[in-house]
Design a protein around this motif. Structure first.
Motif: not given
Length: 589
Positions: A80-94, A122-123, A138-144, A268-273
């Motif tokens: 499983i890959t996590w498109s757009g999740i940057q995996m900072r310092r950990s490409s082991w999880q890509d 992301f997804f 499936g969708s992967f959402i990171v909220t602020n 690609q992924s977009y958010s619209f209001l």
């Protein structure tokens, strides 16, 4: 389960606590299996996640530590890959073959990563062997975080819409066609949230197909997140009589502009209001239709869902809202893409303006021109290339070969520009420089529109154009508020230019998102090391649960299967222990 499970999670907790501090944990279980559904009226085998097609939404908050236990109940290897999740310092999880050994059938594997300093839409999807063409996404959402305000009023609701072209043949049949040197041909339809078209036309759409209905209330504004998870087709997304106020794309807030429709390319992924400001005399169409094709031939491919107001007076009827009137003219779409600008005054994941990083004034350290051509025969097989190289994944992932000093698994000689030589199969990767600032020119001399994706990073989309890129094209670059994203379109016969700041150590996949071209070898990797890091400060060490394959397969121990329910209990136990441990430490200070 008992003591072993408890000890395991205590150890994991101590390790992660040291690495990531007191940021919260979010635990998920994902079981991938086959189910039979009929999204286009034909029973077919699809890949479900926890019995659902599409899979469930993963929703976490910035800086959360994410633990996902994946159980492979397919009959073939899985990642499983996590498109757009940057995996900072950990490409082991890509979750791609260059960094991970695959999860064998009937095995579990647990991903552990932090969504560090990210927000957005992301997804996730299975990355091997065309599997995304059968589902598993499936969708992967990171909220602020609550302390970081949104650059718009808090929406009244959050809606996920997954669109994509779809074949009634499953991924094994599709890749068999490619293996036999054939093109995939026209898809059989476009799905919206895993369902076929609403029967807007009794001739084009047969009876008995289940369609998606989105329920809304009048006067409310919703954040609608749209992902193109398809195989290879750009789709124009529109909602009848409603404006799409663009707010975010792949983790970065945009200058808010209204669009009547948006071309959304594969990956690609977009958010619209979207404000529900119509009189609801009837329901409304939601449409995803193919772009840059013969629309009369592709009419039956169109995806159609229904937007239903709670006070609607009746079902939707009549013709669909028109797409852009430029079936084979990409200039409208190109201009639309370049109109997407970053909101440089908005805070992103951190409480500072996104535009404070002045990318346009940084000196470029390296330039890479990646040229794609139509697939060609190499050693009797149909293959796709970047710079004349069709990538062959190594038997042992690049990350593991570096740690365990496996010789000859890959080569650090990927050319920075196209070479005048016959195309070849190779395991050539880019030897990139840590802390470098690079320019990548994507030159698409193929006959189809493509999308380009880079794992581990977002990049600034500074320019697009037609024909062969030349250095004179730099004069047209946007050096102030270009959008930052991880997936960008490259029009057939044209080019796209991006800037990337190489601050994330690891081995990162660089590919086309068009599944057919990706499967045929149009990818490579960018290897980035920090030669001054001797203590894993800029890169995580090999995970304790790493899988081993290829030259290191002797190191792989048989797996003791732990049920998903037990892992979930263990996760909850660990969460309680983690809170108790943090409380105790606070009391000792």
């Amino acid at each position: 389960m008992g003591a072993f499970c408890l000890l395991y999670w205590i150890c994991i907790g101590l390790v992660l606590g040291v690495c990531w501090g007191a940021d919260p944990f979010a635990n998920f279980n994902m079981e991938l299996s086959y189910i039979t559904v009929s999204p286009l009226g034909v029973p077919q085998q699809v890949i479900a996640v926890n019995g659902k097609f599409p899979g469930p939404v993963i929703n976490v908050t910035t800086n959360y530590n994410v633990v996902v236990n994946v159980k492979n109940k397919l009959d073939e290897d899985l990642l499983i890959t996590w498109s757009g999740i940057q995996m900072r310092r950990s490409s082991w999880q890509d979750g791609v073959l260059g960094t991970n050994c695959p999860i064998p059938p009937k095995w579990n594997w647990t991903y552990q990563f932090q969504v560090k300093d990210q927000i957005g839409s992301f997804f996730y999807f299975p990355s091997l062997n065309m599997q995304r063409a059968s589902g598993g996404f499936g969708s992967f959402i990171v909220t602020n975080r609550k302390i970081i305000s949104l650059p718009f009023n808090t929406p009244d609701g959050d809606i996920v819409i997954m669109i994509g072209d779809w074949y009634t043949r499953n991924h094994t049949a599709l890749r068999k066609a490619l293996d036999n040197g054939k093109e995939l041909g026209m898809p059989d339809g476009v799905l919206i949230n895993g369902k076929g078209p609403y029967r807007y036309n009794t001739t084009l759409v047969p009876d008995g197909i289940e369609h998606e209905t989105i329920h809304v209330d009048p006067g409310k504004t919703y954040r609608i997140r749209v992902h193109n998870v398809g195989v290879s087709t750009c789709l124009n997304f529109r909602i009848q009589n409603h404006n799409l106020l663009l707010a975010e794309t792949e983790g970065y807030y945009t200058s808010q502009q209204n669009y009547t429709s948006m071309d959304i390319h594969v990956g690609q992924s977009y958010s619209f209001l979207v404000t529900m400001d119509q009189n609801a005399s009837s329901d409304y169409y939601i449409v995803a239709s193919a772009r840059f094709v013969n629309e009369s031939l592709w009419q039956r491919i169109t995806g159609v869902a229904v937007l239903h107001y709670s006070n609607s007076k009746g079902p939707v009827a009549g013709p669909l809202p028109d797409p852009p009137n430029d079936a084979f003219d990409t200039s409208y779409s190109l201009n639309q893409a370049m109109s997407i600008r970053q909101n440089v005054s908005a805070s992103g994941a951190r409480p500072n303006p996104q535009g404070s990083f002045h990318y346009g004034s940084i000196n470029v350290t390296d330039v890479y021109v990646l040229k794609s051509l139509p697939p060609t025969m190499i050693n009797g097989k149909l293959r796709a290339t970047y710079n004349g190289i069709s990538f062959v994944n190594p038997d042992t992932p690049i990350k593991l070969t570096d740690v365990f000093k496996v010789k000859g698994a890959y080569k650090l000689d990927f050319p920075s520009k196209p070479l005048d030589r016959p195309p070849t199969l190779d395991r050539s990767v880019i030897n990139a420089t840590y802390k470098g600032f690079i320019e990548i020119i994507l030159q698409n001399n193929d006959t189809v529109l493509q999308t380009f994706h880079l794992d581990g990073y977002s990049f600034f989309v500074v320019g697009m154009g037609y024909g062969e890129w030349t250095e004179n094209n730099r004069g047209s670059y946007n050096r102030w508020d270009a959008i930052s994203r991880s997936t960008v379109q490259v029009f057939a016969g044209g080019w796209t230019a991006v800037f990337v700041s190489l601050d994330n150590v690891g081995v990162w996949n660089l590919r086309t998102e068009n599944l057919d071209r990706w499967y045929l070898g149009q990818e490579t990797y960018m290897r980035i090391i920090n030669p001054e890091d001797s203590g894993n400060k800029t890169e995580m060490p090999v995970p304790d649960n790493a899988l081993y394959c290829g030259a290191l397969s002797r190191m792989q121990k048989p797996q003791k299967i732990t049920s998903s329910s037990n892992l979930l209990v263990c996760s909850k136990v660990f969460a309680v222990l983690f809170v108790m441990f943090s409380t105790m430490m606070s009391g000792l200070r």
